[in-house]
Design a protein around this motif. Sequence first.
Motif, PDB file in Angstrom:
ATOM      1  N   PHE A   1       0.405  -1.325   0.164  1.00 34.69           N
ATOM      2  CA  PHE A   1      -0.249   0.183   0.146  1.00 34.69           C
ATOM      3  C   PHE A   1       0.768   1.249   0.308  1.00 34.69           C
ATOM      4  O   PHE A   1       0.440   2.344  -0.337  1.00 34.69           O
ATOM      5  CB  PHE A   1      -0.996   0.045   1.410  1.00 34.69           C
ATOM      6  CG  PHE A   1      -1.827  -1.828   1.843  1.00 34.69           C
ATOM      7  CD1 PHE A   1      -2.277  -1.944   0.118  1.00 34.69           C
ATOM      8  CD2 PHE A   1      -2.317  -1.605   2.715  1.00 34.69           C
ATOM      9  CE1 PHE A   1      -3.249  -2.920   0.507  1.00 34.69           C
ATOM     10  CE2 PHE A   1      -2.952  -2.584   2.443  1.00 34.69           C
ATOM     11  CZ  PHE A   1      -3.442  -3.798   1.785  1.00 34.69           C
ATOM     12  N   THR A   2       2.300   1.404   0.467  1.00 33.89           N
ATOM     13  CA  THR A   2       2.555   2.194   0.651  1.00 33.89           C
ATOM     14  C   THR A   2       3.014   2.752  -0.811  1.00 33.89           C
ATOM     15  O   THR A   2       3.677   3.851  -0.573  1.00 33.89           O
ATOM     16  CB  THR A   2       4.045   2.441   1.658  1.00 33.89           C
ATOM     17  OG1 THR A   2       4.974   1.009   0.462  1.00 33.89           O
ATOM     18  CG2 THR A   2       3.827   1.735   2.906  1.00 33.89           C
ATOM     19  N   PHE A   3       3.394   2.362  -1.513  1.00 37.15           N
ATOM     20  CA  PHE A   3       2.805   2.606  -2.611  1.00 37.15           C
ATOM     21  C   PHE A   3       3.168   3.437  -3.586  1.00 37.15           C
ATOM     22  O   PHE A   3       2.813   4.216  -4.943  1.00 37.15           O
ATOM     23  CB  PHE A   3       3.907   1.144  -4.011  1.00 37.15           C
ATOM     24  CG  PHE A   3       5.028   0.303  -3.683  1.00 37.15           C
ATOM     25  CD1 PHE A   3       6.358   0.585  -3.337  1.00 37.15           C
ATOM     26  CD2 PHE A   3       5.131  -1.442  -3.322  1.00 37.15           C
ATOM     27  CE1 PHE A   3       7.673  -0.043  -2.964  1.00 37.15           C
ATOM     28  CE2 PHE A   3       5.831  -1.641  -2.868  1.00 37.15           C
ATOM     29  CZ  PHE A   3       7.259  -1.998  -3.185  1.00 37.15           C
ATOM     30  N   PHE A   4       1.395   3.066  -2.926  1.00 38.70           N
ATOM     31  CA  PHE A   4       0.295   3.706  -3.990  1.00 38.70           C
ATOM     32  C   PHE A   4       0.049   5.065  -3.175  1.00 38.70           C
ATOM     33  O   PHE A   4      -0.594   5.695  -2.991  1.00 38.70           O
ATOM     34  CB  PHE A   4      -0.954   3.268  -3.438  1.00 38.70           C
ATOM     35  CG  PHE A   4      -0.860   1.765  -5.157  1.00 38.70           C
ATOM     36  CD1 PHE A   4      -0.396   2.221  -6.050  1.00 38.70           C
ATOM     37  CD2 PHE A   4      -0.433   0.629  -3.926  1.00 38.70           C
ATOM     38  CE1 PHE A   4      -0.204   0.857  -7.536  1.00 38.70           C
ATOM     39  CE2 PHE A   4      -0.315  -0.458  -5.283  1.00 38.70           C
ATOM     40  CZ  PHE A   4      -0.648  -0.150  -6.730  1.00 38.70           C
ATOM     41  N   SER A   5       0.740   5.125  -1.767  1.00 42.77           N
ATOM     42  CA  SER A   5       0.734   6.814  -1.280  1.00 42.77           C
ATOM     43  C   SER A   5       2.152   7.561  -2.109  1.00 42.77           C
ATOM     44  O   SER A   5       2.818   7.335  -1.879  1.00 42.77           O
ATOM     45  CB  SER A   5       0.736   6.433   0.549  1.00 42.77           C
ATOM     46  OG  SER A   5       1.069   7.114   1.125  1.00 42.77           O
ATOM     47  N   HIS A   6       1.374   9.483  -1.188  1.00 41.39           N
ATOM     48  CA  HIS A   6       2.424  10.101  -1.800  1.00 41.39           C
ATOM     49  C   HIS A   6       3.414  10.458  -0.486  1.00 41.39           C
ATOM     50  O   HIS A   6       4.041  11.792  -0.652  1.00 41.39           O
ATOM     51  CB  HIS A   6       0.950  11.916  -2.651  1.00 41.39           C
ATOM     52  CG  HIS A   6       0.238  11.002  -3.277  1.00 41.39           C
ATOM     53  ND1 HIS A   6       1.791  10.887  -4.705  1.00 41.39           N
ATOM     54  CD2 HIS A   6      -0.392  10.893  -3.118  1.00 41.39           C
ATOM     55  CE1 HIS A   6       0.198  10.530  -5.636  1.00 41.39           C
ATOM     56  NE2 HIS A   6      -0.613  10.876  -4.950  1.00 41.39           N
ATOM     57  N   ASP A   7       3.185  10.150   0.651  1.00 36.94           N
ATOM     58  CA  ASP A   7       3.285  10.385   1.977  1.00 36.94           C
ATOM     59  C   ASP A   7       4.339   9.486   2.122  1.00 36.94           C
ATOM     60  O   ASP A   7       4.549   8.315   1.743  1.00 36.94           O
ATOM     61  CB  ASP A   7       2.576   9.883   2.952  1.00 36.94           C
ATOM     62  CG  ASP A   7       3.303   9.877   4.740  1.00 36.94           C
ATOM     63  OD1 ASP A   7       4.167  10.886   4.231  1.00 36.94           O
ATOM     64  OD2 ASP A   7       2.563  10.087   5.132  1.00 36.94           O
ATOM     65  N   LYS A   8       5.907  10.006   1.672  1.00 36.48           N
ATOM     66  CA  LYS A   8       7.241   9.512   2.319  1.00 36.48           C
ATOM     67  C   LYS A   8       7.616   8.196   3.796  1.00 36.48           C
ATOM     68  O   LYS A   8       8.382   8.424   3.505  1.00 36.48           O
ATOM     69  CB  LYS A   8       8.325  10.538   2.527  1.00 36.48           C
ATOM     70  CG  LYS A   8       7.894  11.260   1.125  1.00 36.48           C
ATOM     71  CD  LYS A   8       9.424  11.954   0.828  1.00 36.48           C
ATOM     72  CE  LYS A   8       9.462  13.280  -0.633  1.00 36.48           C
ATOM     73  NZ  LYS A   8       9.747  13.818  -0.999  1.00 36.48           N
ATOM     74  N   LEU A   9       6.826   8.683   4.925  1.00 37.13           N
ATOM     75  CA  LEU A   9       6.802   8.174   6.433  1.00 37.13           C
ATOM     76  C   LEU A   9       5.833   7.223   5.578  1.00 37.13           C
ATOM     77  O   LEU A   9       4.973   6.780   6.398  1.00 37.13           O
ATOM     78  CB  LEU A   9       6.479   8.835   6.521  1.00 37.13           C
ATOM     79  CG  LEU A   9       7.329   9.622   7.319  1.00 37.13           C
ATOM     80  CD1 LEU A   9       7.446  11.159   8.575  1.00 37.13           C
ATOM     81  CD2 LEU A   9       9.128   9.435   7.202  1.00 37.13           C
ATOM     82  N   ALA A  10       4.686   6.343   4.515  1.00 34.51           N
ATOM     83  CA  ALA A  10       3.664   5.753   5.043  1.00 34.51           C
ATOM     84  C   ALA A  10       3.958   4.329   5.528  1.00 34.51           C
ATOM     85  O   ALA A  10       3.528   3.843   5.735  1.00 34.51           O
ATOM     86  CB  ALA A  10       3.300   5.500   3.379  1.00 34.51           C
ATOM     87  N   PHE A  11       5.207   3.718   5.059  1.00 36.30           N
ATOM     88  CA  PHE A  11       5.981   2.356   5.304  1.00 36.30           C
ATOM     89  C   PHE A  11       5.790   2.595   7.302  1.00 36.30           C
ATOM     90  O   PHE A  11       5.214   1.531   7.276  1.00 36.30           O
ATOM     91  CB  PHE A  11       6.692   2.602   5.437  1.00 36.30           C
ATOM     92  CG  PHE A  11       7.498   0.963   5.739  1.00 36.30           C
ATOM     93  CD1 PHE A  11       6.990   0.126   4.656  1.00 36.30           C
ATOM     94  CD2 PHE A  11       8.112   1.000   6.776  1.00 36.30           C
ATOM     95  CE1 PHE A  11       7.364  -1.137   5.297  1.00 36.30           C
ATOM     96  CE2 PHE A  11       8.945  -0.224   7.255  1.00 36.30           C
ATOM     97  CZ  PHE A  11       8.241  -1.455   6.672  1.00 36.30           C
ATOM     98  N   LEU A  12       6.081   3.624   7.999  1.00 41.47           N
ATOM     99  CA  LEU A  12       6.077   3.303   9.347  1.00 41.47           C
ATOM    100  C   LEU A  12       4.445   3.941   9.735  1.00 41.47           C
ATOM    101  O   LEU A  12       4.332   2.938  10.822  1.00 41.47           O
ATOM    102  CB  LEU A  12       6.676   5.013   9.554  1.00 41.47           C
ATOM    103  CG  LEU A  12       7.983   5.480   9.350  1.00 41.47           C
ATOM    104  CD1 LEU A  12       8.803   6.323   9.542  1.00 41.47           C
ATOM    105  CD2 LEU A  12       8.881   3.782  10.205  1.00 41.47           C
TER     106      LEU A  12
END
Length: 166
Positions: A57-68
């Motif tokens: 899901f983090t690949f589709f987010s614009h948030d650079k901290l999405a993984f966290l």
Amino acid sequence: MDTITHGIAGALIGKAFFAGDVPVGAPSWLERPRSEDRAAIVCATLGAIFPDIDVFFTFFSHDKLAFLTLHRGMTHSLLMLMVWAAGLALLAGWLARLAKWPAPPFAQLFSVFGVALASHILLDLLTSWGTMVWSPLDHTRLAGDSLFIIDLTVTAAGLVPQLSAW
């Protein structure tokens, strides 16, 4: 925990609790299984690694901290465990019929996936990063701080029974 350790734990759970005696020289996981036991082992392994699907899901987010912020969220939730187990059991049953594999009935698949998912959540709960077990209601991370994220001792402890059975 790392995904490999979760997979090893899932395979052990499948063999220990949901499969009878798997004969020596049993087919590999790519071949058509001869019994429901092999399907239960594969389902337990896949169920134990399923919660880590949230990293995609983090690949589709614009948030650079999405993984966290996204990892170990709703896919690692005890509140969503039954929903995930039911969905995965339905999907596995459908795929088994499609591939003409002998599959356990829905109730057993639901149990297999439920226990495998719970093992993943429990192992992640013991790490220092923790997991959001009450997501989506509460995003607080509970952490046991007993294990490293990649803990070779736990991985080795899971591999010993696998290799000894082999």
